[in-house]
Design a protein around this motif. Structure first.
Motif, PDB file in Angstrom:
ATOM      1  N   ARG A  71       0.833  -1.198   0.000  1.00  0.00           N
ATOM      2  CA  ARG A  71       0.000   0.000   0.000  1.00  0.00           C
ATOM      3  C   ARG A  71       0.873   1.256   0.000  1.00  0.00           C
ATOM      4  N   HIS A  72       0.357   2.319  -0.655  1.00  0.00           N
ATOM      5  CA  HIS A  72       1.119   3.564  -0.714  1.00  0.00           C
ATOM      6  C   HIS A  72       1.030   4.301   0.600  1.00  0.00           C
ATOM      7  N   GLN A  73       1.944   5.258   0.750  1.00  0.00           N
ATOM      8  CA  GLN A  73       1.912   6.127   1.921  1.00  0.00           C
ATOM      9  C   GLN A  73       2.274   7.526   1.463  1.00  0.00           C
ATOM     10  N   ASP A  97      -4.258   4.177 -14.325  1.00  0.00           N
ATOM     11  CA  ASP A  97      -5.173   5.278 -14.045  1.00  0.00           C
ATOM     12  C   ASP A  97      -5.844   5.088 -12.670  1.00  0.00           C
ATOM     13  N   ALA A  98      -5.020   4.759 -11.682  1.00  0.00           N
ATOM     14  CA  ALA A  98      -5.557   4.452 -10.360  1.00  0.00           C
ATOM     15  C   ALA A  98      -5.550   5.657  -9.439  1.00  0.00           C
ATOM     16  N   ILE A  99      -4.825   6.726  -9.820  1.00  0.00           N
ATOM     17  CA  ILE A  99      -4.645   7.848  -8.889  1.00  0.00           C
ATOM     18  C   ILE A  99      -5.434   9.058  -9.366  1.00  0.00           C
ATOM     19  N   TYR A 100      -6.070   9.733  -8.444  1.00  0.00           N
ATOM     20  CA  TYR A 100      -6.785  10.957  -8.763  1.00  0.00           C
ATOM     21  C   TYR A 100      -6.360  12.031  -7.776  1.00  0.00           C
ATOM     22  N   ILE A 130      -1.841  -1.714  -9.951  1.00  0.00           N
ATOM     23  CA  ILE A 130      -1.140  -2.967 -10.232  1.00  0.00           C
ATOM     24  C   ILE A 130       0.194  -3.017  -9.487  1.00  0.00           C
ATOM     25  N   PHE A 131       0.408  -2.105  -8.555  1.00  0.00           N
ATOM     26  CA  PHE A 131       1.586  -2.081  -7.681  1.00  0.00           C
ATOM     27  C   PHE A 131       2.903  -2.079  -8.459  1.00  0.00           C
ATOM     28  N   CYS A 132       2.902  -1.319  -9.535  1.00  0.00           N
ATOM     29  CA  CYS A 132       4.099  -1.254 -10.356  1.00  0.00           C
ATOM     30  C   CYS A 132       5.112  -0.281  -9.784  1.00  0.00           C
ATOM     31  N   THR A 145       5.462   7.024  -1.277  1.00  0.00           N
ATOM     32  CA  THR A 145       6.302   5.828  -1.234  1.00  0.00           C
ATOM     33  C   THR A 145       5.367   4.654  -0.992  1.00  0.00           C
ATOM     34  N   MET A 146       5.937   3.467  -0.980  1.00  0.00           N
ATOM     35  CA  MET A 146       5.093   2.298  -0.769  1.00  0.00           C
ATOM     36  C   MET A 146       5.480   1.611   0.533  1.00  0.00           C
ATOM     37  N   THR A 147       4.497   1.136   1.244  1.00  0.00           N
ATOM     38  CA  THR A 147       4.758   0.376   2.458  1.00  0.00           C
ATOM     39  C   THR A 147       4.744  -1.102   2.102  1.00  0.00           C
TER      40      THR A 147
HETATM   41  S1  SF4 Z   1       1.785   1.348  -8.218  1.00  0.00           S
HETATM   42 FE1  SF4 Z   1       1.555   1.558 -10.437  1.00  0.00          FE
HETATM   43  S2  SF4 Z   1      -0.611   1.007 -10.780  1.00  0.00           S
HETATM   44 FE2  SF4 Z   1      -0.415   1.409  -8.584  1.00  0.00          FE
HETATM   45  S3  SF4 Z   1      -0.948   3.537  -8.362  1.00  0.00           S
HETATM   46 FE3  SF4 Z   1       1.280   3.477  -8.621  1.00  0.00          FE
HETATM   47  S4  SF4 Z   1       1.612   3.774 -10.797  1.00  0.00           S
HETATM   48 FE4  SF4 Z   1      -0.534   3.227 -10.546  1.00  0.00          FE
END
Ligand code: SF4
Ligand code: SF4
Ligand code: SF4
Ligand code: FES
Lengths: 229, 828
Positions: A71-73, A97-100, A130-132, A145-147
């Motif tokens: 998950r993002h933080q 296109d997951a972020i707004y 897609i957690f790229c 960042t991502m947790t």
């Molecule tokens: S990890 Fe990839 S798919 Fe998920 S929000 Fe970020 S850019 Fe978009």
């Protein structure tokens, strides 16, 4: 006969003269060739004699690899101001296109991030993500960042669209909840150069005056929280 | 008049042949290299070059290698790369751009590096990010890595030039597009380049503010190069042409990114020019509007009102569901219930009473609705309600004007065009302020500055008229006809030149005899007439017949033949024969209790000089078709919500007579007026046939324009006598300023800040006579307006105040129109 039939005819003719497939692998001898149909069972057989590794999830949660994409933080500066400036570069980079994001202007009474601009609306749709991690690479302020948190399932669609408050990092030591003014005498540049190390008295005073109930004020922090830092 | 009128006559043009990047190209003589390159698809990077502005050569980004034949015929190369945006092509020239010349490429990269030395590169917080020529060209023609490691120049930011326009000086690349636009196109003093070297910036020259001449914006503003507070109606264009994010608008600041936006082409609903705009919206909300290029109408520019005034349609008072009054309160109900209630209410209110006498119904539609809507309103009035009491003019009107519109405007197709107005040797403006009431008309006239003689019949020479280099033909408001009758011989002579144009504004209706006088001049000089109203829907309403005495296509409602023709086309037995009343007469009648039912759409009560509140109160039943909870909607018995322009499709007809159709930008379930009226008519069992835009247009096309026998007679009216002012009184002069407190500008405080401060203007002699101090109070029996005085060179015995600016709502407070006698007193 129409033009397209012509094309098909040509294609069919071409198909007809296709070369036969030849593998690049070395040719096996007659013995191995004979065993080939049952060779696949070798893998199963081998595993009969290995220890079982059933994950006991969700009873036991194994830590992920340190750089696992979870998950993002949305991070904060050491004084509690948000790092996100609402630039939408993460939204732009996202292939799913997951972020707004919707930005807005900081004002003296409502300073959320250093500088002029902050992210007023921030949503990540975990049904799309897609957690790229491309968003993390795009972020110019290291706000995003991502947790390692991977438990992202839920019964409703709305619940999986995470809002800004769901994504913001918890308040650390010396942090004061935004909005509050920047450290006197600094610019947004000072923040990016990490010259700000924590909330200063002026900021505490300001919050005390405007939001005396704020739980991040030193006097409102519980002993337990303070110990945790 | 044919549709090809705007095309220049094909004349033989001298051409030049040259070679660009090895491709031979033939272009007209005098073409710039950069344009010639465009014609063969070669893109040269540029910042300062803009096709609508004069060449400046300010940014040096467009450097190319040039060689041209010398006197001996041998090709000689220029010693250094040349700016392709300032150099015109010559025969046999050989141009090598960055694609074929290493030298040019190196030069461009060098210029780009220098431009970026002091550029903050704060793209993440810059509004231009994502659509920025600097970003794009730095990517295509810049170095991938920066070599500059020192501290960059910083300025305090942003600098508000006005409440709407913000300047971030550190992002500026000093291309001077903004200053050139302001000087060449708008004619407004802007701020200009100052200082040199690294400190060079767009700023103000002198600190001392010169005399205040009454033109100051409402909001805070930076002083312009003339030392006055910067104020312009066209400043939004600088934001659009700034090739970097140095100029941004407060309204759009930090709102969005280009990739969020859906762009829909549309037509501005703000004035009768029908400017092409682009609506950028996100998630059903309009975020900004930009000028679209339409060479025959607005070229590259629009007014600030076209650009920034769009918030009104999504304010919190937007009506989304039908409302019906129950126990004194408006409550939300379903569509079927509201339509049934509306029809039942109208039927009951117009039914005969015991003595057999019935009160009639009337329809008022402000001049803002589309052609299709206006058509539906008038058809409903005539077919369902059986009345000719339908008027689209929420302003001063006269029978003379209606005769003029019927005989000379309706169904005449494309008349004088923007292009012809620009080329006219002489233009006489009557009851028309080009800058305040014309929007882009002003820019077209100004384009011919120095080549065109502009005359304006007005009480004083406004700043807008001054910028056109206009000559004043002094006239007392309401008495323009006498000024026209006494037009000096040299002016008449100037008007006899071929192509001369007389522009009549909507205020011509305030001065009796003006149309007659204008026609006399036309007969004597051969000048052409153009009628330029203010509102977008006025011309369409004239074509649709939404006037009491006019049926569609300019047929007069009082002629039996014309009525029969329309009745036949509509498939009804007959059309009402009684003479219709205009807006003001309807309001007057209603205030006396003479109207049974009123259908009102798109009218602001505060635009009407009549007693609207009483009129609504004494009318049996009021149905309002509105976007927002306006004053009239609040007083209505049934309110039917309709779509604002961005949520519907339709057609405006601009003053030229050009059809300006637009499609729906944002799809919602809001319905257009014509569709709502079609549904309403079904309650009577009548098929109005106005459910769709296509249906209305098919009907209009089938009806066509009136034949000469079906038209009303030419206008006839006597000019008003001399104004009789007593001591302490003066004749009222007034017009709408472009940016004011009109209903379509609500909810946009940044734009409102660029509107001009309301002042009362009078001559020194008048000021002395009424004892005006720093301020005056202007009053009638109905009310008083108090404003600061600005002594202006103007006709004596006249006081001028803006019609609907902050603190000066003439119709609502004075209940008077131009030409009225008002009491003027000095005030503290
Ligand atoms: S990890 Fe990839 S798919 Fe998920 S929000 Fe970020 S850019 Fe978009
Ligand atoms: S998270 Fe980073 S990239 Fe996304 S809007 Fe905020 S600052 Fe920009
Ligand atoms: S503000 Fe923009 S348009 Fe004006 S000179 Fe600077 S870069 Fe050019
Ligand atoms: S575009 Fe030629 S000098 Fe700027």
């Amino acid at each position: 006969m129409s033009g397209s039939d012509d094309v098909w005819k040509v294609n069919r003719e071409r198909d007809g003269e296709r070369e036969t497939f030849e593998s690049n692998f070395p040719k096996r001898g007659p013995f191995l060739e004979a065993l080939a149909p049952v060779a696949g069972f070798g893998v199963s057989l081998r595993n009969f004699f290995r220890p079982t590794v059933t994950e006991q999830y969700p009873k036991v949660k194994n830590p992920t690899m340190p750089r696992y994409h979870g998950r993002h933080q949305l991070n904060r500066h050491p004084d509690g101001l948000e790092k996100c400036i609402g630039c939408e570069l993460c939204a732009w980079a996202c292939p799913a296109d997951a972020i707004y994001v919707e930005a807005d202007s900081n004002t003296p009474d409502h300073q959320v991030s250093p500088g002029e601009r902050y992210g007023r609306v921030y949503q990540i749709n975990y049904l799309r993500c897609i957690f790229c991690g491309l968003c993390i690479e795009a972020c110019p302020t290291r706000a995003l960042t991502m947790t390692n948190e991977y438990e992202l399932a839920g019964p409703t669609r709305e619940g999986l669209i995470y809002e800004k408050q769901d994504l913001l990092a918890p308040m650390g030591k010396n942090m004061l909840a935004a909005p509050h003014p920047m450290v006197p005498g600094t610019t947004d540049g000072s923040y990016y150069r990490q010259e700000v190390t924590g909330a200063v008295d002026e900021q505490v005073e300001w919050v005390r005056e405007h939001r005396p109930e704020d739980p991040t004020l030193p006097e409102n922090r519980t002993a337990e929280e303070a110990a945790r830092g | 008049m044919t549709a090809t009128a705007d095309k220049p006559a094909t004349a033989v043009v001298d051409t030049v042949t040259l070679t660009i990047d090895g491709t031979e190209v033939t272009v007209p003589k005098g073409t710039l290299i950069i344009r010639a390159a465009e014609q063969v698809g070669i893109e040269i990077p540029r910042f300062c070059d803009h096709p609508a502005l004069k060449p400046a050569g300010a940014c040096r980004q467009c450097l190319v290698d040039v060689a041209s034949p010398g006197p001996d015929g041998n090709l000689r190369a220029f010693p250094k790369p040349q700016a392709s945006c300032t150099m015109t092509v010559t025969e046999g020239m050989v141009v090598n751009t960055q694609h074929t010349s290493e030298e040019a490429d190196r030069a461009q990269k060098g210029v780009m590096e220098l431009l970026l030395v002091n550029h903050p590169l704060d793209c993440p917080v810059c509004d231009k990010g994502g659509e920025c020529p600097l970003q794009n060209q730095a990517m295509s023609h810049g170095r991938p890595e920066t070599r500059f490691v020192d501290v960059k120049r910083v300025f305090e930011k942003p600098l508000p030039l006005s409440s709407e326009i913000l300047l971030d000086r550190e992002r500026c690349v000093l291309c001077q597009r903004c200053t050139r636009f302001s000087k060449e196109i708008a004619g407004d003093a802007f701020i200009d380049l100052q200082n040199r070297g690294a400190q060079q910036q767009i700023g103000t020259f002198d600190e001392d503010v010169l005399d205040f001449d009454g033109y100051r914006p409402v909001g805070a503003a930076t002083v312009d190069e003339a030392g006055k507070a910067f104020s312009s109606y066209y400043s939004g264009n600088t934001v659009q042409i700034c090739p970097v994010g140095a100029l941004t608008s407060a309204a759009y600041r930090f709102r969005s990114r280009p990739f969020d936006l859906v762009s829909s082409p549309s037509i501005s609903e703000h004035d009768s020019s029908g400017s092409a705009i682009r609506i950028d919206h996100r998630r059903g909300q309009v975020l900004r509007r930009l000028a679209d290029n339409d060479p025959v109408v607005n070229e590259d520019w629009i007014s600030d009102k076209d650009r920034f005034a769009f918030a009104w349609q999504n304010l919190s008072d937007r009506i989304t569901r039908p409302l019906v009054r129950k126990d004194g309160e408006l409550v939300e109900v379903s569509w079927p219930e509201a339509l049934a209630a509306a029809a039942a209410g109208i039927k009951a209110a117009t039914a005969s009473d015991d003595e057999g006498s019935a009160r009639g119904a009337a329809v008022l539609t402000g001049g803002r609705v589309t052609l299709e809507d206006a058509y539906a309103y008038q058809k409903l009035a005539r077919v369902v309600l059986g009345t000719n009491d339908v008027d689209s003019r929420a302003r001063s009107t006269s029978d003379e004007e209606q005769a003029f519109l019927g005989s000379q405007v309706a169904g005449t197709g494309l008349g004088v065009t923007f292009g012809e107005l620009e080329k006219a040797p002489t233009v006489l403006l009557v009851g028309f302020e080009a800058e305040d009431e014309g929007g882009v008309v002003f820019l077209r006239l100004r384009k011919s500055l120095g080549r065109q003689q502009v005359l304006t019949v007005a009480p004083y020479l406004s700043r807008g008229a001054e910028k056109l280099g206009a000559t004043l033909v002094p006239a007392v408001p309401g008495r323009e006809a006498s000024a026209l009758a006494e037009l000096p011989a040299d002016v008449r002579e100037a008007l006899s030149q071929p192509g001369a144009v007389i522009v009549l504004g909507e205020r011509a209706a305030e001065a009796p005899g003006t149309f007659v006088a204008a026609n006399e001049i036309v007969a004597a000089t051969g000048a052409r007439l153009a009628w330029i109203p203010r509102r977008a829907g006025e011309r369409g309403a004239v074509e649709a017949g939404a006037l009491p005495g006019l049926l569609p296509g300019g047929r007069t409602a009082t002629l039996k033949g014309a009525r029969e023709a329309v009745a036949k086309a509509w498939g009804v037995e007959s059309l009402p024969t009684a003479k219709g009343r205009d807006t003001n007469a309807i309001i007057e009648e209603a205030a006396e209790g003479g109207i049974g039912a009123l259908i009102v759409g798109g009218v602001s009560a505060s635009d009407l000089a009549g007693d609207v509140a009483t009129a609504l109160g004494r009318t049996g039943f009021v149905v309002s078709l509105e976007v927002r909870r306006s004053e009239i909607a609040e007083a209505a018995d049934v309110v039917l919500p309709v779509a604002p322009p961005s949520e519907k499709s339709g057609t405006f007809i601009n003053w030229e007579g050009r059809l300006r159709a637009f499609a729906t930008a944002i799809r919602t379930d809001a319905m257009s007026d014509h569709r709502v009226l079609d549904l309403l008519a079904r309650e009577w069992g009548v098929e109005l046939g106005t459910a769709t835009v296509e249906a209305v247009n098919a009907e209009l096309a089938a009806l066509g324009a009136a034949s000469s026998t079906e038209r009303p007679a030419a206008p006839k009216a006597r000019a008003a006598g001399k104004a009789r002012t007593k001591k302490g009184t003066a004749v009222l002069g007034t017009w709408h300023q472009l940016v004011d407190e009109g209903a379509l500008q609500d909810g946009e405080p940044y734009l409102a800040g660029t509107g001009r401060v309301a002042v009362a203007r009078m001559s020194q002699a008048t000021a002395d006579a009424v004892g005006a101090g720093a301020a005056v109070s202007v009053s009638t029996e109905s009310g008083t307006i108090e404003l600061p005085v600005v002594v202006t060179a103007m006709v004596d015995g006249v006081v001028w105040v803006p019609t609907k600016s902050p603190g000066s709502w003439v119709a609502r407070d004075l209940r008077a129109t131009a030409g009225a006698i008002v009491t003027v007193k000095g005030a503290a």
